[in-house]
Structure formats: structure tokens, C-alpha cells
Design a protein around this motif. Structure first.
Motif, PDB file in Angstrom:
ATOM      1  N   LYS A  54       0.668  -1.116  -0.014  1.00 13.93           N
ATOM      2  CA  LYS A  54      -0.077  -0.170   0.047  1.00 13.93           C
ATOM      3  C   LYS A  54       0.868   1.214  -0.137  1.00 13.93           C
ATOM      4  CE  LYS A  54      -4.102   1.934   2.371  1.00 13.93           C
ATOM      5  NZ  LYS A  54      -5.053   1.634   3.229  1.00 13.93           N
ATOM      6  N   THR A  55       1.812   1.352   0.714  1.00 12.01           N
ATOM      7  CA  THR A  55       2.936   2.386   0.710  1.00 12.01           C
ATOM      8  C   THR A  55       3.665   2.890  -0.297  1.00 12.01           C
ATOM      9  OG1 THR A  55       4.498   1.077   1.807  1.00 12.01           O
ATOM     10  CG2 THR A  55       3.017   2.324   3.407  1.00 12.01           C
ATOM     11  N   ASP A  56       3.321   1.627  -1.143  1.00 11.22           N
ATOM     12  CA  ASP A  56       4.145   1.887  -2.531  1.00 11.22           C
ATOM     13  C   ASP A  56       2.984   2.115  -3.771  1.00 11.22           C
ATOM     14  OD1 ASP A  56       6.555  -0.456  -1.953  1.00 11.22           O
ATOM     15  OD2 ASP A  56       6.806   1.604  -1.874  1.00 11.22           O
ATOM     16  N   GLY A  57       1.733   2.410  -3.207  1.00  8.77           N
ATOM     17  CA  GLY A  57       0.672   2.696  -4.042  1.00  8.77           C
ATOM     18  C   GLY A  57      -0.102   1.423  -4.527  1.00  8.77           C
ATOM     19  N   GLU A  58       0.224   0.313  -4.088  1.00  8.27           N
ATOM     20  CA  GLU A  58      -0.457  -1.072  -4.427  1.00  8.27           C
ATOM     21  C   GLU A  58      -0.428  -1.007  -6.044  1.00  8.27           C
ATOM     22  OE1 GLU A  58      -3.484  -1.803  -0.771  1.00  8.27           O
ATOM     23  OE2 GLU A  58      -4.130  -2.040  -2.875  1.00  8.27           O
ATOM     24  N   THR A  59       0.541  -0.569  -6.592  1.00  7.53           N
ATOM     25  CA  THR A  59       0.753  -0.663  -7.998  1.00  7.53           C
ATOM     26  C   THR A  59       0.727  -2.093  -8.414  1.00  7.53           C
ATOM     27  OG1 THR A  59       2.219   1.388  -7.772  1.00  7.53           O
ATOM     28  CG2 THR A  59       2.401   0.178  -9.942  1.00  7.53           C
ATOM     29  N   THR A  60       0.271  -2.189  -9.658  1.00 11.96           N
ATOM     30  CA  THR A  60       0.288  -3.633 -10.275  1.00 11.96           C
ATOM     31  C   THR A  60       0.955  -3.643 -11.607  1.00 11.96           C
ATOM     32  OG1 THR A  60      -1.885  -3.570 -11.217  1.00 11.96           O
ATOM     33  CG2 THR A  60      -1.889  -4.569  -9.120  1.00 11.96           C
ATOM     34  N   ASN A  61       1.726  -4.934 -12.048  1.00 13.39           N
ATOM     35  CA  ASN A  61       2.296  -4.915 -13.251  1.00 13.39           C
ATOM     36  C   ASN A  61       1.756  -6.487 -13.776  1.00 13.39           C
ATOM     37  OD1 ASN A  61       4.262  -2.623 -14.117  1.00 13.39           O
ATOM     38  ND2 ASN A  61       4.394  -2.713 -11.979  1.00 13.39           N
ATOM     39  N   TYR A  62       1.780  -6.465 -14.912  1.00 12.32           N
ATOM     40  CA  TYR A  62       1.289  -7.883 -15.580  1.00 12.32           C
ATOM     41  C   TYR A  62       2.139  -8.105 -16.638  1.00 12.32           C
ATOM     42  CZ  TYR A  62      -2.879  -6.777 -12.572  1.00 12.32           C
ATOM     43  OH  TYR A  62      -3.724  -6.579 -11.680  1.00 12.32           O
ATOM     44  N   ALA A  63       2.261  -9.564 -17.001  1.00 14.27           N
ATOM     45  CA  ALA A  63       2.757 -10.073 -18.050  1.00 14.27           C
ATOM     46  C   ALA A  63       1.948 -10.013 -19.251  1.00 14.27           C
ATOM     47  CB  ALA A  63       2.967 -11.616 -18.036  1.00 14.27           C
ATOM     48  N   ALA A  64       2.304  -9.869 -20.461  1.00 15.87           N
ATOM     49  CA  ALA A  64       1.365  -9.542 -21.726  1.00 15.87           C
ATOM     50  C   ALA A  64       0.463 -10.605 -21.953  1.00 15.87           C
ATOM     51  CB  ALA A  64       2.185  -9.489 -22.932  1.00 15.87           C
ATOM     52  N   PRO A  65       0.779 -11.862 -21.853  1.00 14.05           N
ATOM     53  CA  PRO A  65      -0.492 -12.742 -21.789  1.00 14.05           C
ATOM     54  C   PRO A  65      -1.607 -12.568 -20.980  1.00 14.05           C
ATOM     55  CG  PRO A  65       1.688 -13.683 -22.082  1.00 14.05           C
ATOM     56  CD  PRO A  65       1.927 -12.542 -21.254  1.00 14.05           C
ATOM     57  N   VAL A  66      -1.667 -12.050 -19.970  1.00 10.68           N
ATOM     58  CA  VAL A  66      -2.766 -11.815 -18.985  1.00 10.68           C
ATOM     59  C   VAL A  66      -3.197 -10.489 -18.858  1.00 10.68           C
ATOM     60  CG1 VAL A  66      -1.988 -14.033 -17.923  1.00 10.68           C
ATOM     61  CG2 VAL A  66      -1.491 -11.754 -16.798  1.00 10.68           C
ATOM     62  N   LYS A  67      -2.484  -9.544 -19.308  1.00  6.77           N
ATOM     63  CA  LYS A  67      -2.911  -8.188 -19.029  1.00  6.77           C
ATOM     64  C   LYS A  67      -4.399  -7.777 -19.607  1.00  6.77           C
ATOM     65  CE  LYS A  67      -0.609  -3.594 -19.325  1.00  6.77           C
ATOM     66  NZ  LYS A  67       0.417  -2.748 -19.532  1.00  6.77           N
ATOM     67  N   GLY A  68      -5.159  -7.218 -19.009  1.00  5.36           N
ATOM     68  CA  GLY A  68      -6.428  -7.064 -19.267  1.00  5.36           C
ATOM     69  C   GLY A  68      -7.344  -8.048 -19.066  1.00  5.36           C
ATOM     70  N   ARG A  69      -6.903  -9.141 -18.855  1.00  2.74           N
ATOM     71  CA  ARG A  69      -7.891 -10.277 -18.378  1.00  2.74           C
ATOM     72  C   ARG A  69      -7.645 -10.579 -16.856  1.00  2.74           C
ATOM     73  NH1 ARG A  69      -7.045 -15.491 -20.405  1.00  2.74           N
ATOM     74  NH2 ARG A  69      -4.817 -15.070 -20.534  1.00  2.74           N
ATOM     75  N   PHE A  70      -6.704 -10.620 -16.384  1.00  2.02           N
ATOM     76  CA  PHE A  70      -6.077 -11.042 -15.107  1.00  2.02           C
ATOM     77  C   PHE A  70      -6.088  -9.701 -14.105  1.00  2.02           C
ATOM     78  CE2 PHE A  70      -4.380 -15.256 -15.609  1.00  2.02           C
ATOM     79  CZ  PHE A  70      -5.345 -15.832 -16.434  1.00  2.02           C
ATOM     80  N   THR A  71      -6.457  -9.723 -12.822  1.00  6.05           N
ATOM     81  CA  THR A  71      -6.284  -8.647 -11.920  1.00  6.05           C
ATOM     82  C   THR A  71      -5.862  -9.190 -10.789  1.00  6.05           C
ATOM     83  OG1 THR A  71      -8.013  -7.409 -13.000  1.00  6.05           O
ATOM     84  CG2 THR A  71      -7.603  -6.615 -10.805  1.00  6.05           C
ATOM     85  N   ILE A  72      -4.780  -8.409 -10.122  1.00  5.78           N
ATOM     86  CA  ILE A  72      -4.047  -8.752  -8.744  1.00  5.78           C
ATOM     87  C   ILE A  72      -4.584  -7.667  -7.888  1.00  5.78           C
ATOM     88  CG2 ILE A  72      -2.088  -9.128  -7.315  1.00  5.78           C
ATOM     89  CD1 ILE A  72      -0.710  -9.955 -10.116  1.00  5.78           C
ATOM     90  N   SER A  73      -5.196  -8.464  -6.533  1.00  4.56           N
ATOM     91  CA  SER A  73      -5.672  -7.388  -5.537  1.00  4.56           C
ATOM     92  C   SER A  73      -5.281  -7.894  -4.372  1.00  4.56           C
ATOM     93  CB  SER A  73      -7.033  -6.933  -5.584  1.00  4.56           C
ATOM     94  OG  SER A  73      -7.795  -7.944  -5.479  1.00  4.56           O
ATOM     95  N   ARG A  74      -5.272  -7.051  -3.265  1.00  8.38           N
ATOM     96  CA  ARG A  74      -5.046  -7.419  -2.065  1.00  8.38           C
ATOM     97  C   ARG A  74      -5.820  -6.919  -0.717  1.00  8.38           C
ATOM     98  NH1 ARG A  74       1.018  -5.910  -1.175  1.00  8.38           N
ATOM     99  NH2 ARG A  74       0.601  -6.768   0.809  1.00  8.38           N
ATOM    100  N   ASP A  75      -6.117  -7.582  -0.027  1.00  8.33           N
ATOM    101  CA  ASP A  75      -6.927  -7.176   1.403  1.00  8.33           C
ATOM    102  C   ASP A  75      -5.925  -7.252   2.549  1.00  8.33           C
ATOM    103  OD1 ASP A  75      -8.620  -6.910   3.580  1.00  8.33           O
ATOM    104  OD2 ASP A  75     -10.228  -7.894   2.542  1.00  8.33           O
ATOM    105  N   ASP A  76      -5.194  -6.283   2.887  1.00  6.39           N
ATOM    106  CA  ASP A  76      -4.259  -6.290   3.890  1.00  6.39           C
ATOM    107  C   ASP A  76      -4.914  -6.603   5.211  1.00  6.39           C
ATOM    108  OD1 ASP A  76      -2.101  -3.699   2.661  1.00  6.39           O
ATOM    109  OD2 ASP A  76      -2.195  -5.807   2.120  1.00  6.39           O
TER     110      ASP A  76
END
Lengths: 119, 107
Positions: A54-76
Motif C-alpha cells: 500500500k505504501t508503494d501505491g499498491e501498483t500492479t504490473n502484468y505479463a502481456a499474456p494476461v494483461k487486461g484479463r487478470f487482476t491482482i488485488s490484496r486485502d491487508d
């Protein structure tokens, strides 16, 4: 002791959706970067994506094959990492691992969960 | 994307042998490089990070070296527990990428 336990896998039809969870314990989850990695049957390791703390903005990055289809999230508050997978394709069939992303390497891994995409 | 190419893809060796696995990157990686060991049906395990730093608890017969685009994992005296598949990884830039793996088999 660090523990990562994935759940939510199973059989899904092409075009379907699935959400994986990764329950974390034994470390301060709030401070951790986390990644998802998958391994198709008989194949090598493929990084899917990463979520920063969270302190780094909860920034996400994805590999090309899944970008736009997969979403990573977290519940601290629940010490849980998620992977929402939409528009699943047969080539997404794999064992999915969550891993602590220590910024130097993936230092702890879950046991993995199988996702099978088939009609 | 940075491509990671491991060689050999399969290696047959005996207990006590010195084993070397090579990983080549398609572009230079400062020191953001790691090695993992994976046994059948198990999750990967971190062995070495930052090219040459041994993860806690990893036996000292494992060592890593290299720089730029060429990196090496050496097992000084192969033990029965070391028969496994080994993967290299760069975490210098997105997408983070792994090598194709090297399977170390019993000769």
C-alpha cells in the motif's frame, strides 16, 4: 514460519472466470510485495504479475499474456492476495503459485493450485 | 522483454559430480538475478539471489556467479537431494522472466 496457501482453483470452461486466493501468515503481509507465477503442465515457470504494498501505491504490473484479463488485488486486513481471472483460455491451464516478492527474489512460495480450462 | 536462456536443458550426473548450469540474458542485468530449485509436484525454492547470495538454509555446495548477461549456478558435489529442475530468473525489468529450466537427472 511463512505460510502461503492458495485456494479457489478448479475446472472452468473457456471464456469463464475464476478467482484465486492466497492466504498469508507468518510475516507482515502489509509490508510485502506479492507476485503470482504459473506453470503449465510439464512446462517452465511464467511470472503473471505483481502487486506492491500500500505504501508503494499498491501498483500492479502484468505479463502481456494476461494483461487486461487478470487482476491482482490484496486485502491487508485479511492478509490475503487475490488473482481474478476473466476470459480464461485453454492456454491458461496451469498450477498457479503465489509468492512473496522480496524485491530481491521470490523468497517464499505457496504449494500451488491447479486451474484447468476445458470445455 | 529480457529473454533468459538456460543450458543445458537436461544434465545427467552422478552423486559427487561438480555440476554447472548456465543462464544467458538477452540484455545486461545489473545484479537482479536469482536461481530456484524445483522438485516434481513441489513449489520452487529460492537458492540464490543477487547473483551470488545464498538464501538462508541453502547448503554451501551451491554457488552462483556471473555478471552482465552470463550467469552460472554451480553445485560443487552433487548430492541425492539435488536431483531436480533449476530455473534462473531476472527481476531487473518487467516482465520478470524465468529461464526454461535445467533438469538434473541421475546418470
Amino acid at each position: 514460519e511463512v505460510q502461503l496457501v492458495e485456494s479457489g482453483g478448479g475446472l472452468v470452461k473457456p471464456g469463464g472466470s475464476l478467482r484465486l486466493s492466497c492466504a498469508a501468515s507468518g510475516f507482515t503481509f502489509t509490508n510485502a510485495w506479492m507476485s503470482w507465477v504459473r506453470q503449465a503442465p510439464g512446462k517452465g515457470l511464467e511470472w503473471i504479475g505483481r502487486i506492491l504494498r500500500k505504501t508503494d501505491g499498491e501498483t500492479t504490473n502484468y505479463a502481456a499474456p494476461v494483461k487486461g484479463r487478470f487482476t491482482i488485488s490484496r486485502d491487508d486486513s485479511e492478509n490475503t492476495l487475490y488473482l481474478q481471472m476473466n476470459s480464461l483460455q485453454t492456454e491458461d491451464t496451469a498450477v498457479y503459485y503465489c509468492a512473496t516478492d522480496g524485491q530481491l527474489a521470490f523468497d517464499s512460495w505457496g504449494q500451488g493450485i491447479l486451474v484447468t480450462v476445458s470445455s | 522483454d529480457i529473454q533468459m536462456t538456460q543450458s543445458p536443458s537436461t544434465l545427467s550426473a552422478s552423486v559427487g559430480d561438480r555440476v554447472t548450469i548456465t543462464c544467458r540474458a538477452s540484455q545486461s542485468i545489473p545484479r537482479w538475478f536469482a536461481w530456484y530449485q524445483q522438485k516434481p509436484g513441489k513449489a520452487p525454492k529460492l537458492l540464490i539471489y543477487q547473483v551470488s547470495t545464498l538464501e538462508s538454509g541453502v547448503p554451501s555446495r551451491f554457488s552462483g556467479s556471473g555478471s552482465g548477461t552470463e550467469f552460472t549456478l554451480t553445485i560443487s558435489s552433487l548430492q541425492p537431494d539435488d536431483f531436480a529442475t533449476y530455473y534462473c530468473q531476472q527481476y531487473n525489468s518487467y516482465p520478470l522472466t524465468f529461464g526454461g529450466g535445467t533438469k538434473v537427472e541421475i546418470k
